[in-house]
Motif scaffolding. Sequence first.
Motif, PDB file in Angstrom:
ATOM      1  N   ASP A 167     -14.748  21.119   1.736  1.00 58.29           N
ATOM      2  CA  ASP A 167     -13.713  21.206   2.768  1.00 58.29           C
ATOM      3  C   ASP A 167     -13.836  22.544   3.484  1.00 58.29           C
ATOM      4  OD1 ASP A 167     -12.888  18.761   1.868  1.00 58.29           O
ATOM      5  OD2 ASP A 167     -11.022  19.477   0.964  1.00 58.29           O
ATOM      6  N   LEU A 168     -13.807  22.505   4.801  1.00 60.57           N
ATOM      7  CA  LEU A 168     -14.211  23.649   5.615  1.00 60.57           C
ATOM      8  C   LEU A 168     -13.119  24.081   6.577  1.00 60.57           C
ATOM      9  CD1 LEU A 168     -16.803  25.364   6.441  1.00 60.57           C
ATOM     10  CD2 LEU A 168     -17.053  23.699   8.290  1.00 60.57           C
ATOM     11  N   GLU A 213     -20.943  30.028   3.197  1.00 58.39           N
ATOM     12  CA  GLU A 213     -19.695  29.859   2.452  1.00 58.39           C
ATOM     13  C   GLU A 213     -18.638  30.788   2.998  1.00 58.39           C
ATOM     14  OE1 GLU A 213     -20.104  32.279  -1.545  1.00 58.39           O
ATOM     15  OE2 GLU A 213     -21.850  30.989  -1.268  1.00 58.39           O
ATOM     16  N   GLY A 214     -17.427  30.640   2.497  1.00 58.92           N
ATOM     17  CA  GLY A 214     -16.298  31.422   2.959  1.00 58.92           C
ATOM     18  C   GLY A 214     -16.621  32.897   3.085  1.00 58.92           C
ATOM     19  N   GLY A 215     -16.310  33.478   4.236  1.00 62.07           N
ATOM     20  CA  GLY A 215     -16.564  34.895   4.498  1.00 62.07           C
ATOM     21  C   GLY A 215     -17.856  35.144   5.249  1.00 62.07           C
ATOM     22  N   ILE A 232     -16.959  31.481   8.873  1.00 63.45           N
ATOM     23  CA  ILE A 232     -16.598  30.532   7.825  1.00 63.45           C
ATOM     24  C   ILE A 232     -15.442  31.139   7.035  1.00 63.45           C
ATOM     25  CG2 ILE A 232     -17.423  29.139   5.890  1.00 63.45           C
ATOM     26  CD1 ILE A 232     -18.916  28.693   8.621  1.00 63.45           C
ATOM     27  N   LYS A 233     -14.265  30.558   7.180  1.00 63.75           N
ATOM     28  CA  LYS A 233     -13.090  31.069   6.469  1.00 63.75           C
ATOM     29  C   LYS A 233     -13.044  30.545   5.045  1.00 63.75           C
ATOM     30  CE  LYS A 233      -9.124  31.291   8.336  1.00 63.75           C
ATOM     31  NZ  LYS A 233      -7.834  30.962   8.953  1.00 63.75           N
ATOM     32  N   GLY A 282     -27.787  21.780  13.603  1.00 65.72           N
ATOM     33  CA  GLY A 282     -26.896  20.705  13.185  1.00 65.72           C
ATOM     34  C   GLY A 282     -26.192  21.165  11.927  1.00 65.72           C
ATOM     35  N   PHE A 283     -25.161  20.435  11.521  1.00 70.62           N
ATOM     36  CA  PHE A 283     -24.332  20.885  10.403  1.00 70.62           C
ATOM     37  C   PHE A 283     -23.949  19.716   9.509  1.00 70.62           C
ATOM     38  CE2 PHE A 283     -23.303  23.301  14.244  1.00 70.62           C
ATOM     39  CZ  PHE A 283     -23.611  24.589  13.841  1.00 70.62           C
ATOM     40  N   GLU A 284     -23.768  20.018   8.225  1.00 70.47           N
ATOM     41  CA  GLU A 284     -23.124  19.092   7.304  1.00 70.47           C
ATOM     42  C   GLU A 284     -22.113  19.881   6.494  1.00 70.47           C
ATOM     43  OE1 GLU A 284     -23.758  15.863   3.702  1.00 70.47           O
ATOM     44  OE2 GLU A 284     -25.518  16.890   4.498  1.00 70.47           O
ATOM     45  N   VAL A 285     -20.872  19.401   6.452  1.00 71.14           N
ATOM     46  CA  VAL A 285     -19.820  20.049   5.675  1.00 71.14           C
ATOM     47  C   VAL A 285     -20.014  19.654   4.216  1.00 71.14           C
ATOM     48  CG1 VAL A 285     -17.334  20.224   5.310  1.00 71.14           C
ATOM     49  CG2 VAL A 285     -18.247  20.069   7.645  1.00 71.14           C
TER      50      VAL A 285
END
Length: 156
Positions: free
Chosen positions: A124-125, A105-107, A82-83, A118-121
């Motif tokens: 903004d990703l 989260e980022g990092g 996750i950037k 499964g995923f939910e954004v």
Amino acid sequence: MPSSSTVTAAQLSPVQQIVHNSEMLALILSHRFAEPGIHFFTPNELSQQLAYMKYDAGKTIPAHVHNPVHRDVFHTQEVLFIKKGKLRVDFYSQEQEYLESRVLEGGDVILLVTGGHGFEVLEDLEMVEVKQGPYMGDQDKTRFSGISSSQATIAG
């Protein structure tokens, strides 16, 4: 419906294993992890290995090539880096039973080992995915109906 007490993870740890019925579903490496040296987090039998390395300037890693070694891979394992942003990851058993969710989260880095996901954004990703290839389209995965946002049980 979340499964009661079948999922375990070390809470608040920068390295968390998500386990269901003694089987590792995922390993999460938090952006908070920063131990010096090299740390391998995965057992040798996994087809993806996850390690963290932190070295001071001047450290030399000897030049090397990787030898051809035959490996049998039966299940796709994915690594997500996750950037930027936030991502909810929903974990399911191999039988498609919802277990719990985590927010990355980022990092953060996650190794998805077994079971479903499964995923939910949530924000903004930007992320990078690494997995065995080649991608085989419909042969590569079985899609199923997951949970809605309101059904998510965020753990950790």
